[in-house]
Scaffold this motif. Structure first.
Motif, PDB file in Angstrom:
ATOM      1  N   TYR A 111       0.832  -1.192   0.000  1.00 17.49           N
ATOM      2  CA  TYR A 111       0.000   0.000   0.000  1.00 17.49           C
ATOM      3  C   TYR A 111       0.866   1.241   0.000  1.00 17.49           C
ATOM      4  N   PHE A 112       0.313   2.333  -0.551  1.00 17.66           N
ATOM      5  CA  PHE A 112       0.961   3.633  -0.464  1.00 17.66           C
ATOM      6  C   PHE A 112       0.696   4.230   0.913  1.00 17.66           C
ATOM      7  N   GLY A 113       1.771   4.541   1.611  1.00 18.67           N
ATOM      8  CA  GLY A 113       1.625   5.228   2.877  1.00 18.67           C
ATOM      9  C   GLY A 113       0.862   4.410   3.898  1.00 18.67           C
ATOM     10  N   SER A 114       0.458   5.082   4.956  1.00 16.79           N
ATOM     11  CA  SER A 114      -0.300   4.439   6.024  1.00 16.79           C
ATOM     12  C   SER A 114      -1.791   4.653   5.798  1.00 16.79           C
ATOM     13  N   PRO A 115      -2.668   3.905   6.472  1.00 14.10           N
ATOM     14  CA  PRO A 115      -4.119   4.101   6.323  1.00 14.10           C
ATOM     15  C   PRO A 115      -4.550   5.519   6.659  1.00 14.10           C
ATOM     16  N   SER A 116      -3.908   6.133   7.648  1.00  9.52           N
ATOM     17  CA  SER A 116      -4.293   7.504   8.000  1.00  9.52           C
ATOM     18  C   SER A 116      -3.943   8.473   6.879  1.00  9.52           C
ATOM     19  N   ASP A 117      -2.791   8.213   6.200  1.00  8.57           N
ATOM     20  CA  ASP A 117      -2.414   9.070   5.075  1.00  8.57           C
ATOM     21  C   ASP A 117      -3.446   8.958   3.948  1.00  8.57           C
ATOM     22  N   MET A 118      -3.845   7.741   3.652  1.00  4.22           N
ATOM     23  CA  MET A 118      -4.832   7.539   2.588  1.00  4.22           C
ATOM     24  C   MET A 118      -6.185   8.138   2.967  1.00  4.22           C
ATOM     25  N   ALA A 119      -6.548   8.009   4.243  1.00  7.23           N
ATOM     26  CA  ALA A 119      -7.830   8.570   4.695  1.00  7.23           C
ATOM     27  C   ALA A 119      -7.828  10.080   4.549  1.00  7.23           C
ATOM     28  N   SER A 120      -6.668  10.701   4.831  1.00  3.21           N
ATOM     29  CA  SER A 120      -6.569  12.155   4.697  1.00  3.21           C
ATOM     30  C   SER A 120      -6.740  12.579   3.238  1.00  3.21           C
ATOM     31  N   ALA A 121      -6.075  11.856   2.323  1.00  3.99           N
ATOM     32  CA  ALA A 121      -6.204  12.188   0.902  1.00  3.99           C
ATOM     33  C   ALA A 121      -7.642  11.968   0.417  1.00  3.99           C
ATOM     34  N   ALA A 122      -8.277  10.871   0.850  1.00  3.24           N
ATOM     35  CA  ALA A 122      -9.660  10.575   0.432  1.00  3.24           C
ATOM     36  C   ALA A 122     -10.622  11.620   0.979  1.00  3.24           C
ATOM     37  N   GLU A 123     -10.405  12.092   2.188  1.00  2.00           N
ATOM     38  CA  GLU A 123     -11.272  13.094   2.788  1.00  2.00           C
ATOM     39  C   GLU A 123     -11.261  14.379   1.981  1.00  2.00           C
ATOM     40  N   HIS A 124     -10.085  14.756   1.502  1.00  2.00           N
ATOM     41  CA  HIS A 124      -9.983  15.979   0.708  1.00  2.00           C
ATOM     42  C   HIS A 124     -10.764  15.841  -0.611  1.00  2.00           C
ATOM     43  N   ILE A 125     -10.676  14.670  -1.214  1.00  2.00           N
ATOM     44  CA  ILE A 125     -11.415  14.436  -2.471  1.00  2.00           C
ATOM     45  C   ILE A 125     -12.935  14.474  -2.205  1.00  2.00           C
ATOM     46  N   ARG A 126     -13.343  13.880  -1.081  1.00  2.00           N
ATOM     47  CA  ARG A 126     -14.770  13.868  -0.764  1.00  2.00           C
ATOM     48  C   ARG A 126     -15.286  15.279  -0.541  1.00  2.00           C
ATOM     49  N   GLU A 127     -14.500  16.109   0.116  1.00  2.00           N
ATOM     50  CA  GLU A 127     -14.937  17.486   0.355  1.00  2.00           C
ATOM     51  C   GLU A 127     -15.142  18.224  -0.964  1.00  2.00           C
ATOM     52  N   LYS A 128     -14.195  17.968  -1.861  1.00  2.00           N
ATOM     53  CA  LYS A 128     -14.349  18.648  -3.150  1.00  2.00           C
ATOM     54  C   LYS A 128     -15.563  18.094  -3.911  1.00  2.00           C
ATOM     55  N   MET A 129     -15.847  16.806  -3.775  1.00  2.00           N
ATOM     56  CA  MET A 129     -17.036  16.227  -4.415  1.00  2.00           C
ATOM     57  C   MET A 129     -18.312  16.826  -3.816  1.00  2.00           C
ATOM     58  N   LYS A 130     -18.268  17.103  -2.512  1.00  2.00           N
ATOM     59  CA  LYS A 130     -19.433  17.733  -1.879  1.00  2.00           C
ATOM     60  C   LYS A 130     -19.670  19.124  -2.440  1.00  2.00           C
ATOM     61  N   LEU A 131     -18.564  19.856  -2.684  1.00  2.00           N
ATOM     62  CA  LEU A 131     -18.694  21.194  -3.248  1.00  2.00           C
ATOM     63  C   LEU A 131     -19.303  21.135  -4.647  1.00  2.00           C
ATOM     64  N   VAL A 132     -18.872  20.163  -5.393  1.00  2.00           N
ATOM     65  CA  VAL A 132     -19.435  20.011  -6.757  1.00  2.00           C
ATOM     66  C   VAL A 132     -20.916  19.664  -6.679  1.00  2.00           C
ATOM     67  N   SER A 133     -21.280  18.793  -5.746  1.00  2.00           N
ATOM     68  CA  SER A 133     -22.683  18.399  -5.600  1.00  2.00           C
ATOM     69  C   SER A 133     -23.528  19.589  -5.168  1.00  2.00           C
ATOM     70  N   LEU A 134     -22.995  20.403  -4.281  1.00  2.00           N
ATOM     71  CA  LEU A 134     -23.708  21.594  -3.826  1.00  2.00           C
ATOM     72  C   LEU A 134     -23.905  22.567  -4.984  1.00  2.00           C
ATOM     73  N   LYS A 135     -22.837  22.670  -5.794  1.00  2.00           N
ATOM     74  CA  LYS A 135     -22.926  23.542  -6.960  1.00  2.00           C
ATOM     75  C   LYS A 135     -24.017  23.049  -7.910  1.00  2.00           C
ATOM     76  N   LYS A 136     -24.096  21.789  -8.025  1.00  2.00           N
ATOM     77  CA  LYS A 136     -25.110  21.198  -8.903  1.00  2.00           C
ATOM     78  C   LYS A 136     -26.512  21.525  -8.398  1.00  2.00           C
ATOM     79  N   GLN A 137     -26.718  21.432  -7.099  1.00  2.00           N
ATOM     80  CA  GLN A 137     -28.030  21.742  -6.542  1.00  2.00           C
ATOM     81  C   GLN A 137     -28.383  23.212  -6.710  1.00  2.00           C
ATOM     82  N   GLN A 138     -27.385  24.073  -6.548  1.00  2.00           N
ATOM     83  CA  GLN A 138     -27.631  25.502  -6.698  1.00  2.00           C
ATOM     84  C   GLN A 138     -28.066  25.825  -8.128  1.00  2.00           C
ATOM     85  N   LEU A 139     -27.514  25.154  -9.073  1.00  2.00           N
ATOM     86  CA  LEU A 139     -27.856  25.410 -10.467  1.00  2.00           C
ATOM     87  C   LEU A 139     -29.258  24.858 -10.808  1.00  2.00           C
ATOM     88  N   ARG A 140     -29.667  23.851 -10.127  1.00  2.00           N
ATOM     89  CA  ARG A 140     -30.975  23.262 -10.423  1.00  2.00           C
ATOM     90  C   ARG A 140     -32.123  24.062  -9.789  1.00  2.00           C
TER      91      ARG A 140
END
Length: 678
Positions: free
Chosen positions: A640-669
């Motif tokens: 594995y790359f890095g430790s589980p905590s390192d991967m969790a940190s990277a995944a959390e950042h991606i999820r936050e950005k996905m939430k922003l995109v989803s929010l943007k989508k709702q605002q446009l609708r």
């Protein structure tokens, strides 16, 4: 020591309870009256008869005896009476009756009233005076003076006889006279010393005070003794000086004869048996043991010579002393003896030294030759053993040792040539003192032996040098082989470290597209470094194959290092590809998300298509899924790359950005939902 008012001497006669011998007293008075000079006697005497411890009859006898012993010299007789006085009338009548017949005045007086007639400073303490007097000291000095006078007078007669006898007659008569009377009956030095001590004591008492601090005047007899002692000392010194000269002349003649005899003994031995011993010694030996045996024989010869050289040194000192103090008639003979002795001894000593130096040079030559032979044997033994080192360091150490041995051999051979040439030079000078003997044969044998040893060592050294050249080339190749193997193993280690760094530290995906692109560019450079390391290891392993073929040996690395290098490289490429895929996916995700998030709300037409939002969500989910998947290597192992905590940190950042995109989508609708109602 005291004097009366007329400057006459005072004579004290102490009487005791025991019977007094008139004969002894008469002899004593005669002796005492013989001491002063005639001038002192002319002034007369004052006699004190101390009768305090004696009988009247004894006192009377003593007074009457003075008439016979010193009738003319006595001017006054003082009889010191005791406290319990004799019959006054009797005593007074008797002395008065005998006055005209005695020729001197006799008075009876107490000890405390004696000062009426004699000054207190001229009386001793026994009579209440202050005159310091030590009878035992006076007696000891008189005994010393009498002994000195007697011995010095006798010695003067003996020395005069010896000295006068040496001045008469022929040489033979001189010798006979000196032989008969050569030794005086007493030691002149002792007599002279006694006289000097006596004179010093007499002179010292003349000027020093007594212990009580009262000035003490020397007695006339002591003053009279001083010139007598001085006169005797002067005569003794004169005669003793002449006597010493007589002894010196005789000793010089005897010593000269002994020196002549000893010189001829030394010369005859050195020119006879000594020279013959050296004539038989010419060889130098063919080994250390032989040279040492010759040295031991030479030391025995030197030991015999040293005894005669010691005699020479002693004789030379004696001759030098005679030359410094000799007469003109002896100088020529002494110088001739000295020159003859020195010439023979120096010539013989030079020959001994030359022989010793020659044997020492031969011993040093054979010693250097033996050391060089042992060095060549050691070097040859080292060259005959096959090289089987464990690593490059041991090969380097062996090569260094080989070079040191060869250098030591070179130095030893150079030293052998120098010792040999020096020995040859000494041998060439050997004929200069050969006493006419032809030493060509002996010298030729010695020269041939020396040259043969040097040539043999040169040939052995050349053979070893040729073998060293071959061994050096082989060992340098082996050093290079081990170096290639070590460097190849190091390349594998470096590549493993790069792989480990890739898995443990290269885990970030970036917070935005720009940062992710930078990480992607750094990763490509990182891969280039790994590629260079892999290529370097491959080249080193290829070089080991070539060196093994040259050395005709099997490399230990061919079956171990190369598979390890390939395996690590495969793992690195798989990991690198995975890293590139994740970074590229992250770039696509961040780029699309940032584009949507940065569009203005007034331009909703740009987001009319739902597919764009769905695509971003799909990419994000795909990236999240990939973060949870391990890297699978060709051998089936996973990492594995890095430790589980390192991967969790990277995944959390991606999820936050996905939430922003989803929010943007709702605002446009939302505007789209309110439009029909309006």
């Amino acid at each position: 020591g005291g004097k009366d008012r007329r400057s006459g001497l005072i004579l004290t006669i102490p009487l005791c309870l025991e019977q007094t011998s008139m004969d002894e007293l008469s002899v004593t008075l005669d002796y005492l009256l013989s001491i002063p000079s005639e001038k002192c006697k002319a002034r007369g005497f004052t006699v004190i008869v101390d009768g305090r411890k004696s009988q009247w009859n004894v006192v009377k006898t003593v007074v009457l005896m003075l008439q016979n012993v010193v009738p003319a010299e006595v001017s006054l007789v003082c009889v010191v009476k005791p406290d319990e006085f004799w019959d006054k009338k009797v005593t007074h009548f008797c002395f008065w009756k005998e006055k005209d017949r005695l020729g001197f005045e006799v008075i009876l007086v107490s000890a405390n009233k004696l000062t009426r007639y004699i000054e207190p400073c001229q009386l001793t303490e026994d009579f209440g005076g202050t005159l310091t007097y030590d009878h035992m000291d006076w007696l000891n000095k008189r005994l010393v003076f009498e002994k000195f006078t007697k011995e010095s007078t006798s010695l003067l007669d003996e020395l005069a006889l010896i000295n006068n006898g040496s001045d008469k007659g022929s040489q033979q008569e001189k010798e006979r006279s000196i032989d008969l009377n050569f030794l005086p009956s007493v030691d002149p030095e002792t007599v002279l010393q006694t006289g000097h001590e006596l004179l010093s004591e007499l002179q010292q008492r003349r000027f020093n005070g007594s212990d009580g601090g009262v000035s003490w005047s020397p007695m006339d007899d002591e003053l009279l003794a001083q010139p007598q002692v001085m006169k005797l000392l002067d005569s003794l010194r004169e005669q003793y000086t002449r006597y010493q000269e007589v002894c010196r002349q005789r000793s010089k003649r005897t010593q000269l004869e002994e020196i002549q005899q000893k010189v001829m003994q030394v010369v005859n031995w050195l020119e006879g048996p000594g020279s013959e011993q050296l004539r038989t010694q010419w060889g130098i030996g063919d080994s250390i043991r032989a040279s040492q045996a010759l040295q031991q024989k030479h030391e025995e010869i030197e030991s015999q010579h040293s005894e005669w050289f010691a005699v020479y040194v002693e004789l030379n000192q004696q001759i030098a002393a005679l030359l410094n103090a000799g007469d003109e008639e002896d100088l020529v003979e002494l110088k001739a003896l000295q020159q003859q002795l020195s010439d023979v001894c120096y010539r013989q000593a030079s020959q001994l030294e030359f022989r010793q130096n020659l044997l020492q040079a031969a011993l040093e030559f054979h010693s250097v030759a033996q050391d060089l032979s042992q060095q060549l044997d050691g070097l040859l033994g080292m060259l005959c053993v096959d090289v089987a080192p464990a690593d490059g360091a041991s090969i380097q150490q062996t090569l260094k040792l080989l070079e040191e041995k060869l250098k030591s051999v070179d130095s030893g051979l150079q030293g052998l040539r120098e010792k040999g040439q020096s020995l040859l030079d000494q041998i060439s000078n050997q004929a200069s003192w050969a006493y006419g003997k032809d030493v060509t044969i002996e010298n030729k044998e010695n020269v041939d032996h020396i040259q043969g040893v040097m040539e043999d060592m040169q040939l052995r050294k050349q053979r070893c040098e040729d073998m060293v050249d071959v061994r050096r080339l082989k060992m340098l190749q082996m050093v290079q082989l081990f170096k290639c193997e070590e460097d190849a193993a190091q390349a594998v280690e470096w590549l493993s470290e790069l792989l480990d760094a890739l898995l443990k530290t290269h885990i970030r995906l970036g917070d935005d597209a720009q940062e992710t692109k930078v990480l992607l560019e750094k990763h490509r450079k990182f891969v280039d470094v790994a590629q260079s390391t892999y290529d370097y290891g491959r080249q080193l392993l290829q070089a080991t194959v070539v060196l093994c073929q040259s050395l005709r040996c099997t490399s230990r690395s061919s079956g171990d290092t190369l598979p390890r290098l390939n395996r690590v490289w495969k793992q690195f490429t798989v990991t690198s590809d995975e890293r590139v895929h994740r970074l590229e996916t992250a770039v696509a995700f961040h780029s699309s998300a940032e584009k949507i998030l940065q569009e203005c709300p007034e331009q909703p037409e740009a987001f009319n298509e739902v597919e764009q939002f769905d695509e971003i969500e799909a990419v994000g989910k795909s990236l999240l899924d990939r973060l949870t998947v391990p890297v699978v290597y060709p051998d089936g192992s996973e990492q594995y790359f890095g430790s589980p905590s390192d991967m969790a940190s990277a995944a959390e950042h991606i999820r936050e950005k996905m939430k922003l995109v989803s929010l943007k989508k709702q605002q446009l609708r939302q505007p789209e939902a309110t439009t029909p109602d309006s």
